[in-house]
Design a protein around this motif. Structure first.
Motif: not given
Length: 418
Positions: A43-48, A218-228, A354-361
């Motif tokens: 669901v959240f990877s759709t944003m990425g 940025s990608m690795f930290l981007g993976a944490a941005l949407q977790l909460t 918001n792209g690769f990071g969000a998908i990864l996270g």
């Protein structure tokens, strides 16, 4: 209504649409539909996924063929229809597909909203740097108000949250057609290659080892941005299953508690110029990463009674964690790139976070929770979940401190400390 007030309304509605469902969708997914955590990550990877290509594509369309405010309205109209369709979906795979359609329509409108605001303010002879930030703050306020409306209406675990968002999206679509015209500027050079047109020339920045390191982190930290955003409201709501917390303020008003995070954002934005000037971009980004560790660790050990202070402090810390990374990162890109690649470099920064990071996270978190942190009854092992996120953030922080080489030069930031 004055032009600044008109832009305030647009910014408010833009993020109201998002805030009405983004934080509470986990309650609907797990609490109402009882679908699996593995699929929830999608669901959240759709944003990425939509952030990888849609902002660039709509930017080209608005630059060349269609008025920006009209394209903005069309996207919100279709996005609103997609949101209104979600309550009728009973299959998780179809649900994710419809959310993807909604995000393909929504994510590019964030960049278009900024572009429309800048154009209208410049056309009316306003100082954009001075006037836009107080207007943009109303977007965060819109997000907070939407969270409160969803919670106080009792809709945080029901399909009505999507109706609230859809209604606001349609209202914004109609409203956008009344905005001053932002005609195509045909900014693309007539002889530009396809690579230049799509902003892909920014990938040349990876040849610079410091920039390559920055984008990777940025990608690795981007993976944490949407977790909460993904799990926070569900985490607080699940305290209802523990008798001593069942009727607590945290359980009843979990979304309002989560909104402290967004309130904190508005305050930490004001502190960024001081911190950047005093400590420099590397230190500010390290502070951000340390704040992410605290954000997750405080959730791990907080509870609605004796540990309430931890939950509230975690939400306050979020403002520093989120803003210090996003804004200082954007400024770093601005100071390190020449004028010919700045716009596309900013797009690359957004694509990595918001792209690769969000998908990864979102994908990895759903998979890890499903495999390692779900008990025999399908319940979440929240302390282990938050601690694993905290450890992940700590590892990123340590490697960033060691591997990212950057010397602070206050003169580079002089132009940004308005």
């Amino acid at each position: 209504m004055g032009i600044k007030n008109r832009l305030i309304v647009m910014n408010f509605l833009q993020f109201f649409v998002w805030g009405a469902w983004l934080i509470t969708i986990a309650n609907y997914w797990f609490g109402t539909k009882h679908w699996s955590p593995t699929e929830f990550g999608a669901v959240f990877s759709t944003m990425g996924i939509s952030s990888l290509f849609m902002p660039t594509l709509t930017g080209i369309i608005a630059d060349r063929w269609i008025n920006a405010e009209k394209l903005y309205g069309i996207l919100h109209l279709f996005g609103g229809i997609a949101l209104a369709a979600l309550p009728f979906v009973d299959d998780p795979t179809v649900f994710i597909s419809v959310v993807l359609v909604a995000m393909i329509c929504y994510m590019p409108t964030i960049a278009l909203m900024n572009s429309i605001s800048y154009t209208i303010l410049k056309n009316n002879n306003y100082d954009v740097i001075k006037v836009f930030p107080p207007i943009r703050v109303w977007g965060t306020i819109g997000f907070i108000v939407a969270m409160w409306v969803t919670n106080l209406s009792g809709f945080k675990a029901t399909h009505h949250q999507f109706y609230i968002a859809a209604f606001a999206a349609v209202v914004l679509a109609v409203y956008s057609f009344t905005m001053p015209q932002c005609k195509p500027q045909n900014q693309g050079a007539s002889g530009a290659s396809l690579t230049e047109t799509l902003g892909l020339n920014a990938f040349k920045l990876f040849k610079n080892s410091k920039m390559a390191m920055f984008f990777i982190f940025s990608m690795f930290l981007g993976a944490a941005l949407q977790l909460t955003n993904m799990y926070g409201d569900r985490f607080l709501s699940e305290f209802v299953e523990i008798p001593q917390y069942a009727d607590s303020f945290v359980v009843r008003y979990s979304t309002i508690i989560m909104s402290i995070s967004q309130i904190s954002e508005t305050l930490f934005i004001l502190a960024i110029p001081f911190f950047l000037k005093r400590f420099g971009i590397k230190q500010v980004m390290l502070i951000s990463m340390g704040a992410w560790v605290l954000r997750f660790a405080l959730f791990a050990y907080g509870d609605p009674e004796g540990g309430l202070w931890m939950i509230i402090l975690s939400c306050i810390v979020y403002g520093m964690a989120f803003d210090f990374f996003n804004i200082s990162g954007s400024l770093f890109v601005e100071t390190q790139c020449d004028a010919s690649t700045r716009a596309s470099a900013q797009g690359l920064f957004m694509m990595m976070t918001n792209g690769f990071g969000a998908i990864l996270g979102s994908w990895l978190s759903g998979l890890i929770i499903s495999v390692f942190f779900t008990d025999d009854q399908g319940g979440f092992m929240w302390m282990n979940i938050w601690n694993s996120f905290a450890i992940y953030s700590l590892v990123i922080t340590i490697f960033f401190a060691i591997l990212f080489k950057h010397k602070h030069d206050p003169k580079q930031l002089a132009g940004f400390n308005h």
